[in-house]
Enzyme design. Sequence first.
Site, short mmCIF file in Angstrom:
data_model
loop_
_atom_site.label_atom_id
_atom_site.label_comp_id
_atom_site.label_asym_id
_atom_site.label_seq_id
_atom_site.Cartn_x
_atom_site.Cartn_y
_atom_site.Cartn_z
N ARG A 57 -4.63 8.56 6.39
CA ARG A 57 -3.42 8.52 5.56
C ARG A 57 -3.01 7.15 5.08
O ARG A 57 -2.68 6.96 3.91
CB ARG A 57 -2.18 9.01 6.33
CG ARG A 57 -2.05 10.24 6.82
CD ARG A 57 -1.73 10.51 8.24
NE ARG A 57 -2.96 10.52 9.01
CZ ARG A 57 -3.68 11.58 9.22
NH1 ARG A 57 -3.29 12.74 8.76
NH2 ARG A 57 -4.79 11.52 9.90
N THR A 58 -2.99 6.21 5.99
CA THR A 58 -2.41 4.91 5.63
C THR A 58 -3.23 4.25 4.52
O THR A 58 -2.69 3.73 3.56
CB THR A 58 -2.33 4.00 6.86
OG1 THR A 58 -1.55 4.67 7.85
CG2 THR A 58 -1.66 2.67 6.53
N LYS A 87 -21.49 -10.75 12.02
CA LYS A 87 -21.90 -12.16 12.11
C LYS A 87 -20.82 -13.03 12.77
O LYS A 87 -20.82 -14.24 12.65
CB LYS A 87 -22.25 -12.68 10.71
CG LYS A 87 -23.43 -11.96 10.09
CD LYS A 87 -23.79 -12.52 8.73
CE LYS A 87 -24.95 -11.74 8.12
NZ LYS A 87 -25.20 -12.13 6.72
N ARG A 108 -5.72 -3.29 8.67
CA ARG A 108 -5.48 -2.63 9.97
C ARG A 108 -6.49 -3.21 10.96
O ARG A 108 -7.67 -3.35 10.63
CB ARG A 108 -5.67 -1.12 9.85
CG ARG A 108 -5.70 -0.41 11.20
CD ARG A 108 -5.66 1.08 11.08
NE ARG A 108 -4.35 1.54 10.66
CZ ARG A 108 -3.97 2.82 10.66
NH1 ARG A 108 -4.80 3.75 11.06
NH2 ARG A 108 -2.77 3.17 10.26
N HIS A 136 3.44 -1.07 13.37
CA HIS A 136 2.96 -0.43 12.15
C HIS A 136 4.17 -0.38 11.20
O HIS A 136 4.77 0.67 10.97
CB HIS A 136 2.46 0.98 12.49
CG HIS A 136 1.69 1.67 11.42
ND1 HIS A 136 1.63 1.22 10.11
CD2 HIS A 136 0.95 2.81 11.46
CE1 HIS A 136 0.87 2.05 9.41
NE2 HIS A 136 0.46 3.02 10.20
C1 NCD Z 1 -0.35 6.38 13.09
C2 NCD Z 1 -1.14 5.13 13.48
O1 NCD Z 1 -2.24 4.91 12.98
O2 NCD Z 1 -0.59 4.40 14.28
N1 NCD Z 1 -0.91 7.09 12.03
C3 NCD Z 1 -0.57 6.72 10.75
O3 NCD Z 1 -0.62 5.56 10.39
N2 NCD Z 1 -0.12 7.69 9.92
C4 NCD Z 1 -0.04 7.24 14.23
C5 NCD Z 1 -1.15 7.76 15.09
O4 NCD Z 1 -2.32 7.47 14.87
O5 NCD Z 1 -0.82 8.50 16.02
#
Ligand code: NCD
Length: 302
Positions: A57-58, A87, A108, A136
């Site tokens: 999703r993100t 590397k 991320r 997050h």
């Molecule tokens: C979350 C994450 O990656 O922290 N998911 C997201 O970004 N929608 C929550 C999760 O993974 O539980």
Amino acid sequence: MDFKGQNILTAEQFDKEGLFKLFEEAREMEKALKRGRDLDVLRGKYMATLFFEASTRTRFSFETAMMRLGGKVVSNADMRGTSSLRKFESLYDTAKVVSQMVDVLVIRHYESGSMAEFAEGSDVPVINAGEGPSEHPTQGLLDLYTIWKEKGKFDGLTIGMVGDLKNSRVQHSQCELLKHFDCRFIFVSPKQLVMPEKYSEGLDFRVESDYAKAIKDMDVVSISRIQSERFDNEEEYKKFVGLYVLDEKMMKHAKKDAIVLQPLPRVDEIAREVDKDPRAKYFEQVRNGVAVRMALLKLVLA
Ligand code: NCD
């Protein structure tokens, strides 16, 4: 709060004024999305998404947001397979290099502390799209935007947080952002997975173990899955599976006007039968996320 040219690394950097500025902008973005036409606010701008940890999703949310603003995207969903990692390039250098090519980095990473190093190296703004078990911020922002849309306010609300409060970076960011408001909190989690003091500090909260009893008082039910990837082994993780399940029966205890949030993915903490309950807002959250990320990219880059 000024967004232009800034890194977005933690929920801590937001003040109340900044939050509402973002929400107003997101509301405009929603209107534009409803009209069904892409904007050209960020035409000529490039965004790189660097994901060192799994995401559906993100990453899609950031990428559609950028494209709907007329910008372009270079994306890597699995940075662990790239030469940067293979590397042994430093995070500083990876950010330095990619920032020579694009206007913003969305990253991320599985390690807490990584964002600071990326930001140090980068010559363009860095946006934190999930940093280990710590934070997050953009998910927290879209969660608050959803609350604001649904409830019209934050002050006076009782926010319930249920699940893996120790490892949920989403709930950590929610706590940081909600510190600006007069909310009460109820934390429901196994004893081993309580909310770290760093995030609960200064909040008016109580801890409950009885979900059915606690949910009666919640205006917002914010749920996280047990964060399997943060456990040393599967056995440890399995101890906590199925402990807190929101099903139709549990929903009977909830307030008539409560809202249920979950960043997704879900495992077993929300039964599918709850999806048709009008109080379930987790799929709306996904839609809101695109508008909030459009707003953020515009404020940082335009
Ligand atoms: C979350 C994450 O990656 O922290 N998911 C997201 O970004 N929608 C929550 C999760 O993974 O539980």
